[in-house]
Design a protein around this motif. Structure first.
Motif, PDB file in Angstrom:
ATOM      1  N   THR A   1     -23.099  10.099  66.593  1.00 12.97           N
ATOM      2  CA  THR A   1     -23.958   9.291  66.417  1.00 12.97           C
ATOM      3  C   THR A   1     -24.319   9.725  64.567  1.00 12.97           C
ATOM      4  N   ALA A   2     -25.050   8.488  64.446  1.00  7.00           N
ATOM      5  CA  ALA A   2     -25.567   8.367  62.982  1.00  7.00           C
ATOM      6  C   ALA A   2     -26.285   8.010  62.581  1.00  7.00           C
ATOM      7  N   VAL A   3     -27.357   8.726  61.836  1.00  4.72           N
ATOM      8  CA  VAL A   3     -29.115   8.771  61.607  1.00  4.72           C
ATOM      9  C   VAL A   3     -28.889   8.167  60.181  1.00  4.72           C
ATOM     10  N   ILE A   4     -29.320   7.134  59.827  1.00  4.49           N
ATOM     11  CA  ILE A   4     -28.737   6.750  58.222  1.00  4.49           C
ATOM     12  C   ILE A   4     -30.556   6.323  57.451  1.00  4.49           C
ATOM     13  N   THR A   5     -31.245   7.230  56.981  1.00  7.18           N
ATOM     14  CA  THR A   5     -32.131   6.870  56.094  1.00  7.18           C
ATOM     15  C   THR A   5     -32.124   6.073  54.881  1.00  7.18           C
ATOM     16  N   ALA A   6     -33.187   5.230  55.062  1.00  6.17           N
ATOM     17  CA  ALA A   6     -32.084   4.050  53.723  1.00  6.17           C
ATOM     18  C   ALA A   6     -34.121   3.748  52.934  1.00  6.17           C
ATOM     19  N   ARG A   7     -33.825   3.068  52.088  1.00  2.00           N
ATOM     20  CA  ARG A   7     -35.236   2.061  51.363  1.00  2.00           C
ATOM     21  C   ARG A   7     -34.539   0.456  51.671  1.00  2.00           C
ATOM     22  N   ALA A   8     -35.694  -0.403  51.691  1.00  2.00           N
ATOM     23  CA  ALA A   8     -35.368  -1.680  51.203  1.00  2.00           C
ATOM     24  C   ALA A   8     -35.220  -2.446  50.019  1.00  2.00           C
ATOM     25  N   THR A   9     -34.198  -2.896  49.568  1.00  2.00           N
ATOM     26  CA  THR A   9     -34.804  -3.490  47.880  1.00  2.00           C
ATOM     27  C   THR A   9     -35.168  -4.820  48.523  1.00  2.00           C
ATOM     28  N   ARG A  10     -35.954  -4.940  48.825  1.00  2.00           N
ATOM     29  CA  ARG A  10     -35.815  -6.593  49.444  1.00  2.00           C
ATOM     30  C   ARG A  10     -36.074  -7.527  51.030  1.00  2.00           C
ATOM     31  N   ASN A  11     -36.915  -7.861  51.592  1.00  2.00           N
ATOM     32  CA  ASN A  11     -37.246  -8.031  53.181  1.00  2.00           C
ATOM     33  C   ASN A  11     -36.534  -8.572  53.806  1.00  2.00           C
ATOM     34  N   LEU A  12     -35.716  -7.680  54.409  1.00  2.00           N
ATOM     35  CA  LEU A  12     -35.157  -7.964  55.101  1.00  2.00           C
ATOM     36  C   LEU A  12     -35.259  -8.652  56.390  1.00  2.00           C
ATOM     37  N   SER A  13     -34.618  -9.160  57.473  1.00  2.00           N
ATOM     38  CA  SER A  13     -34.342  -9.427  58.657  1.00  2.00           C
ATOM     39  C   SER A  13     -33.083  -9.382  58.942  1.00  2.00           C
ATOM     40  N   ARG A  14     -32.081  -8.906  58.024  1.00  2.00           N
ATOM     41  CA  ARG A  14     -31.010  -8.341  59.007  1.00  2.00           C
ATOM     42  C   ARG A  14     -30.119  -7.509  57.959  1.00  2.00           C
ATOM     43  N   PHE A  15     -28.897  -6.428  58.574  1.00  2.00           N
ATOM     44  CA  PHE A  15     -29.032  -5.914  57.156  1.00  2.00           C
ATOM     45  C   PHE A  15     -27.522  -5.616  57.449  1.00  2.00           C
ATOM     46  N   ASN A  16     -26.507  -5.327  56.536  1.00  2.00           N
ATOM     47  CA  ASN A  16     -25.097  -4.406  57.291  1.00  2.00           C
ATOM     48  C   ASN A  16     -24.671  -3.258  56.534  1.00  2.00           C
ATOM     49  N   LEU A  17     -23.740  -2.894  57.988  1.00  2.00           N
ATOM     50  CA  LEU A  17     -23.152  -1.501  57.636  1.00  2.00           C
ATOM     51  C   LEU A  17     -21.698  -1.908  57.404  1.00  2.00           C
ATOM     52  N   ASP A  18     -21.238  -0.687  56.803  1.00  2.00           N
ATOM     53  CA  ASP A  18     -19.340  -0.872  56.835  1.00  2.00           C
ATOM     54  C   ASP A  18     -18.663  -0.288  57.515  1.00  2.00           C
ATOM     55  N   LEU A  19     -18.259  -0.404  59.123  1.00  2.00           N
ATOM     56  CA  LEU A  19     -17.716  -0.163  59.452  1.00  2.00           C
ATOM     57  C   LEU A  19     -16.255  -0.324  60.076  1.00  2.00           C
ATOM     58  N   ALA A  20     -15.709   0.808  60.130  1.00  2.00           N
ATOM     59  CA  ALA A  20     -14.266  -0.131  60.773  1.00  2.00           C
ATOM     60  C   ALA A  20     -13.766   0.259  61.826  1.00  2.00           C
ATOM     61  N   GLY A  21     -13.217  -0.344  62.828  1.00  2.00           N
ATOM     62  CA  GLY A  21     -13.205   0.195  64.372  1.00  2.00           C
ATOM     63  C   GLY A  21     -13.763   0.484  65.102  1.00  2.00           C
ATOM     64  N   LEU A  22     -13.523   1.013  66.097  1.00  2.00           N
ATOM     65  CA  LEU A  22     -14.773   1.873  66.956  1.00  2.00           C
ATOM     66  C   LEU A  22     -15.541   1.285  67.412  1.00  2.00           C
ATOM     67  N   HIS A  23     -15.810   1.671  68.641  1.00  2.00           N
ATOM     68  CA  HIS A  23     -17.189   0.787  69.235  1.00  2.00           C
ATOM     69  C   HIS A  23     -18.461   0.997  69.522  1.00  2.00           C
ATOM     70  N   VAL A  24     -19.255   0.306  69.016  1.00  2.00           N
ATOM     71  CA  VAL A  24     -20.821   0.736  68.852  1.00  2.00           C
ATOM     72  C   VAL A  24     -21.162   0.663  70.191  1.00  2.00           C
ATOM     73  N   ARG A  25     -21.547   1.547  71.200  1.00  2.00           N
ATOM     74  CA  ARG A  25     -22.770   2.202  72.157  1.00  2.00           C
ATOM     75  C   ARG A  25     -23.834   1.309  71.683  1.00  2.00           C
ATOM     76  N   LEU A  26     -24.987   1.312  70.345  1.00  2.00           N
ATOM     77  CA  LEU A  26     -26.702   1.577  71.056  1.00  2.00           C
ATOM     78  C   LEU A  26     -26.578   1.385  69.280  1.00  2.00           C
ATOM     79  N   ALA A  27     -27.515   0.261  68.692  1.00  2.00           N
ATOM     80  CA  ALA A  27     -27.647   0.454  67.196  1.00  2.00           C
ATOM     81  C   ALA A  27     -29.796   0.806  68.145  1.00  2.00           C
ATOM     82  N   THR A  28     -30.244   1.279  66.853  1.00  2.00           N
ATOM     83  CA  THR A  28     -32.326   1.042  66.947  1.00  2.00           C
ATOM     84  C   THR A  28     -32.548   1.266  65.005  1.00  2.00           C
ATOM     85  N   VAL A  29     -33.566   0.627  64.953  1.00  2.00           N
ATOM     86  CA  VAL A  29     -34.010   0.965  63.742  1.00  2.00           C
ATOM     87  C   VAL A  29     -35.049   1.128  64.391  1.00  2.00           C
ATOM     88  N   GLN A  30     -36.277   1.791  63.934  1.00  2.00           N
ATOM     89  CA  GLN A  30     -37.314   2.267  63.885  1.00  2.00           C
ATOM     90  C   GLN A  30     -37.640   2.738  65.288  1.00  2.00           C
TER      91      GLN A  30
END
Length: 459
Positions: free
Chosen positions: A59-88
């Motif tokens: 489980t990765a909890v990533i705390t970040a600050r937006a540098t523009r208005n974001l409708s979507r954003f990317n994370l780098d991830l090679a392989g592994l199976h994502v089960r769930l993603a939440t934002v705020q």
């Protein structure tokens, strides 16, 4: 082909003022690495790892600050199976495109907002084989595994903004089972061990890195280690983890680390982190060491020169990190020059003699140093080639000869102070050299750092 998993409605993210962040940060050598639109402040990684099956749950909890208005954003991830993603706290849509995880939050993120993304994932982490045959990523060893990230391997075990221009602090918590004899595996990572918990069948260790770190410098080593703890003369905690197969050959590491750091602090300025140490593993076929932050990683017992090199990186590369990958000569040229200074200190060749041996091709590390300019590797596959190291060190020595020792070491100490825990680039280094010396050094850098040809000695 894009595969997608929808875990909630996207909400109103179609407003014209909100746009997707970019995939990649525009690095010429690694265009796919990193992501635009946000800046990460902290990674909280909670991992369960089973060495016997090489399976990872995270489980990765990533705390970040937006540098523009974001409708979507990317994370780098090679392989592994994502089960769930939440934002705020709200479920987000996510999709996969090669090594990109595309996250669409339920509500768009405004420029300047601090937001928290949580990604739950599992699988067998990848080992990446680079064009030169070297391995990075999640590497299995004879008694566990180790995670090594230069330049892209960290994305095999946690999602993130995997470019050196985005540094963050870390909390890494790893739970591993005990082996069939009931003995615990050791888990070693960056920073300081803040908690250790034995739950009977499993052991959990929590490591904290309080100073900013580029993702490629993050590490985890799981296996059996002999641990030596101590202190430097400046009351800095030292943590040395050694594979038992290397303990005899590496017996001097626990004494050398404080000695080298004391010497280097006098040359380069105060040590930039709150702890130090080393990981001496037993993976002889790996073929390299890495300057993983606070605890450089060695595939086997290192000699003094290699130890000096990787510890020098704690200043050059780790505390001061390149803004783009082509400036890696600022890491490797400086660390190689630290080797020269150490040899000089130990009564071997002086730096002038080593320079001449590199120039004439008689030094064992001088082969191939004229293949390209140090500040301009021609491709991603060449960022660790000899010109970056040997010719990079020659540039540093030419600066020393041009400005004199007093000014030269003032330049190094000012460089490490001004850019402590930050990012820097070649033009900034040149400006500092000229500002401190009061000299126009354009010709020196043009000839030794940027020119494709081998210069004459006198240039």
């Amino acid at each position: 082909m894009t595969t997608s998993c929808i875990s909630s409605a996207s909400g109103d993210s179609a407003a014209a003022s909100f746009k997707p962040g970019t995939a990649g940060v525009g690095d010429r050598l690694f265009p796919a690495l990193g992501n635009g639109g946000y800046d990460v402040a902290h990674y909280g990684l909670t991992l369960d790892y089973a060495p016997e099956t090489n399976r990872l749950k995270g489980t990765a909890v990533i705390t970040a600050r937006a540098t523009r208005n974001l409708s979507r954003f990317n994370l780098d991830l090679a392989g592994l199976h994502v089960r769930l993603a939440t934002v705020q706290g709200a479920e987000a849509r996510y999709a996969r495109e090669k090594d990109e995880l595309l996250v669409t939050p339920a509500k768009p993120v405004k420029d300047g907002d601090v937001f928290k993304t949580v990604v739950t994932y599992d699988g067998t982490p990848r080992t990446i084989e680079n064009d030169d045959g070297s391995l990075e990523g999640w590497i299995e060893t004879d008694d566990g595994s180790t995670a090594l990230g230069q330049p892209a391997g960290s994305m095999t075990w946690f999602p993130g903004n995997h470019h050196p221009s985005d540094k963050a602090t870390y909390d890494i918590t790893v739970t591993v089972p005990k082996d069939e004899d009931g003995d615990p595996y050791d888990v070693v990572s960056n920073g300081e061990l803040t908690r250790e918990e034995d739950k009977g069948e499993t052991v959990t260790r929590h490591w904290r890195t309080k100073e900013p770190m580029a993702t490629y410098l993050a590490t985890i080593s799981v296996g059996y280690f002999e641990v030596d703890k101590g202190w430097t003369d400046d009351d800095l905690p030292v943590y040395i983890a050694t594979d038992p197969d290397e303990s005899e050959n590496a017996a001097n590491v626990k004494d050398l680390v404080p000695e080298i750091l004391g010497w280097a602090s006098g040359r380069f300025g105060p040590y930039p982190f709150s702890s130090t140490g080393a990981i001496v593993d037993h993976v002889p076929d790996l073929g390299y060491a890495l300057e993983t932050q606070t605890k450089p990683y060695f595939e086997e017992a290192p000699d003094e020169t290699l130890l000096v090199h990787e510890l020098a990186h704690q200043w050059f590369g780790n505390s001061i990190t390149p803004r783009v990958w082509k400036d890696i000569w600022l890491n490797e040229g400086m660390a190689t020059y630290a080797e020269w200074l150490w040899e000089e200190k130990q009564g071997g060749r002086n730096a002038d003699e080593i320079f001449e041996d590199f120039y004439g091709g008689t030094d064992s590390e001088s082969e191939g140093i004229w293949a390209f300019p140090p500040a301009d590797p021609p491709s991603a596959a060449r960022v660790s080639d000899p010109p970056v190291y040997g010719r990079g060190a020659m540039v540093v020595h030419k600066v020393r000869k041009a400005v004199g020792d007093e000014t030269f070491f003032d330049i190094l100490r000012t460089w490490t102070r001004q850019h402590r825990h930050g990012n820097a680039d070649t033009p900034q280094f040149i400006d500092l050299c000229e500002g401190k010396s009061g000299k126009n050094l354009t010709k020196l850098f043009d000839v030794w750092l940027f020119d494709k040809k081998k210069p004459s000695r006198m240039q």
